[in-house]
Design a protein around this motif. Structure first.
Motif, PDB file in Angstrom:
ATOM      1  N   GLY A   1       0.793  -1.221   0.000  1.00 59.86           N
ATOM      2  CA  GLY A   1       0.000   0.000   0.000  1.00 59.86           C
ATOM      3  C   GLY A   1       0.822   1.266   0.000  1.00 59.86           C
ATOM      4  O   GLY A   1       0.253   2.361   0.048  1.00 59.86           O
ATOM      5  N   GLY A   2       2.146   1.140  -0.054  1.00 55.65           N
ATOM      6  CA  GLY A   2       2.997   2.317  -0.152  1.00 55.65           C
ATOM      7  C   GLY A   2       3.556   2.833   1.154  1.00 55.65           C
ATOM      8  O   GLY A   2       4.190   3.889   1.182  1.00 55.65           O
ATOM      9  N   ALA A   3       3.339   2.113   2.259  1.00 60.25           N
ATOM     10  CA  ALA A   3       3.892   2.558   3.540  1.00 60.25           C
ATOM     11  C   ALA A   3       5.414   2.478   3.502  1.00 60.25           C
ATOM     12  O   ALA A   3       5.987   1.539   2.942  1.00 60.25           O
ATOM     13  N   ARG A   4       6.045   3.468   4.081  1.00 61.35           N
ATOM     14  CA  ARG A   4       7.498   3.466   4.170  1.00 61.35           C
ATOM     15  C   ARG A   4       7.960   2.541   5.299  1.00 61.35           C
ATOM     16  O   ARG A   4       7.172   2.220   6.195  1.00 61.35           O
ATOM     17  N   PRO A   5       9.220   2.140   5.306  1.00 60.63           N
ATOM     18  CA  PRO A   5       9.710   1.207   6.342  1.00 60.63           C
ATOM     19  C   PRO A   5       9.463   1.693   7.767  1.00 60.63           C
ATOM     20  O   PRO A   5       9.079   0.901   8.631  1.00 60.63           O
TER      21      PRO A   5
END
Length: 547
Positions: free
Chosen positions: A406-410
């Protein structure tokens, strides 16, 4: 008196005492007015030879490069830049006229791989990209402020709180397509980048102090790499007052008039709200005039300018009236993420509604712990998708995989994966609330999502800092009148990670209402028009026909 540009080391050293509750690094010192640039207002460059000389100066400078752009969102249909401001140590400030100069790849070459500094970057990057200007490394001072927990992240307020200087205000709603640009406007524009690098340095120090520098780097990289924003599927549903349209036939009339207005506005390169305000569209739809004579009796249509286009609006109304039933629009439009409107979850799927409430509560707790807005912790649209359709099997790796997809960053995955896993576990059937039970749809942020998910806006999506001008011109703050992009706040923007937006949420601490995210977002309870991060999460308030 001309204020001296501060030494940034003096501004961030020695600690400060907070005089604004919740503001990190707030200072009790007296604000120093900064009314003119320290080196005076630079000339506007319009010739190729001037541009080449400026590029050489820029290449000889050192350190990060501050960028800003001025559009004419409340006046023009396009979102092109009408003035570009650049500043670098050793170079000074540059003002470029992109209308006269055309593309600016020579500036891109001069900057090279130097870091760009912008405030609410996602609002300016699209128009800069049209000129051949794209950052490889970015620092967004507005987003940094959000991650640090600043309640008000407008450029003026940030400069005042962090550096102790008050920026000149007063031209946020100017028509930047005007030529020649008046000297007071140019002074105002030059001040936008006067202290931007100093602000960046101070905020970077705070990010290190709060152990959030890696969060920021990941967010900045996401904004710089974000693709152009996809156009809305049914932008006409953003018409202000559309909730008053109670039938599908009336919605068809709104759509027809909006489309006719958009066509005229595009042809003339005029902001749609200046062609016909949203209030006039709704007035015509609800009164349903049968001919042009009846139409021009309506208040706004009686004016000489709009009366000349009466046949255009009557043709639109007649076309909508003649549509067969199967060609009429649905009562509610798409939510933007393919899910039902949030305010319909309780009746559509009470279990999912309860799950969403738990997800929101869990994310709000994490955001509070780390002193940042919940929409910057995780894009609301992504949390809704997870709540509506949790990954299977419901386990840690699957939740992390869904976040990454979904595009969440680390950093977001690290902070949210475990709490999301716990929140997504449904109680046994006997412990679930009855269908439609009170509270199924409650939870932090529930109200903020309802209108946007319904697909109807109230002007919150307008963003552009020129929105105030259009509201005055059109008599109502209609969504289209305020400009077609959202985004300098906000948030509303296609890149992800900054707050609402907006299309421009950068305000000067309340004085620049249009650069929304350069806007004034309250931590923990941002205004509706600033709740959407550049990733496209929503937050506009409104109601939908049939919702």
């Amino acid at each position: 008196m001309t204020a001296t540009v501060p030494d940034p080391t003096e501004q961030v050293s020695g600690g400060v005492s907070a005089n604004v509750e919740g503001e990190p690094n707030s200072s009790a010192r007296e604000t120093i007015p900064l009314l003119v640039p320290a080196d005076g207002v630079p000339p506007v460059l319009t010739e190729a030879a001037e541009l080449a000389a400026a590029a050489d100066r820029l290449a000889a400078g050192t350190g990060p490069v501050a960028f800003d752009a001025e559009r004419a969102s409340g006046y023009r249909y396009s979102q092109r830049a009408y003035l570009i401001q650049i500043r670098r140590r050793g170079t000074g400030s540059l003002l470029l006229d992109p209308i006269a100069l055309g593309e600016l790849s020579i500036i891109q070459a001069a900057v090279g791989d130097a870091e760009w500094v912008l405030h609410a970057a996602s609002q300016d990057l699209p128009c800069l990209a049209e000129l051949g200007l794209r950052p490889t490394v970015l620092f967004d001072t507005e987003l940094a402020g959000r991650l640090l927990g600043y309640e008000r992240v407008g450029l003026g307020m940030m400069v005042e709180r962090v550096l102790g200087f008050g920026l000149e205000k007063g031209h946020s709603a100017a028509d930047w397509s005007t030529r020649p640009l008046p000297e007071p406007w140019l002074r105002y524009a030059a001040l936008d980048v006067e202290l931007l690098v100093e602000l960046r340095d101070a905020l970077e120090a705070e990010l290190h102090e709060q152990s959030k520098i890696e969060f920021a780097h990941q967010e900045f990289a996401a904004i710089a790499a974000a693709p152009p924003r996809e156009p809305r599927a049914e932008p006409w549903r953003r018409t202000s007052g559309i909730h008053r349209a109670r039938t599908r036939r009336q919605l068809a009339a709104v759509r027809a008039m909006w489309t006719a207005r958009d066509r005229l506005a595009r042809t003339r390169d005029v902001a749609p709200g200046r062609v016909l305000p949203d209030s006039a569209i709704m007035d015509a739809v609800l009164n349903a005039p049968t001919d042009a004579t009846a139409l021009i009796r309506l208040p706004i249509f009686s004016g000489p300018r709009i009366r000349r286009t009466a046949s255009t609006w009557m043709d639109a109304l007649r076309g909508a009236a003649a549509l067969p039933d199967d060609a009429l629009p649905a009562p509610a439009g798409p939510s933007g993420d393919g899910l039902p409107p949030a305010n319909r979850w309780a009746e559509r799927d009470p279990v999912a509604a309860a799950r969403l409430a738990r997800v929101r509560a869990a994310l709000a707790a994490v955001a509070a712990t780390h002193t940042m807005p919940v929409e910057n912790l995780l894009e609301p649209a992504l949390s809704r998708r997870l709540a509506w359709s949790p990954p299977r099997p419901l386990a840690g790796p699957a939740v992390r995989g869904a976040l990454v997809a979904g595009g969440a960053r680390p950093w977001q995955c690290e902070l949210t994966a475990e709490v999301l896993l716990a929140a997504l576990v449904d109680p046994p059937p006997e412990a679930r609330p009855a269908r439609g039970a009170a509270g199924a749809e409650t939870g932090p942020g529930a109200e903020a999502d309802a209108g946007t998910e319904a697909g109807v806006g109230t002007g919150a999506e307008t963003g552009g800092r020129d929105g105030a001008t259009v509201a005055a011109d059109a008599g109502g703050g209609e969504a289209e009148a305020a400009g077609r992009s959202v985004d300098r706040t906000g948030v509303r923007s296609s890149s992800r990670g900054a707050g609402g937006g907006s299309e421009r949420t950068r305000t000067r601490g309340g004085g620049r209402g249009g650069r929304g995210g350069r806007g004034t977002a309250a931590h923990g309870a941002p205004p509706a028009h600033e709740t959407r991060p550049p990733g496209g999460s929503s937050g506009a308030a409104g109601t939908s026909p049939g919702a």
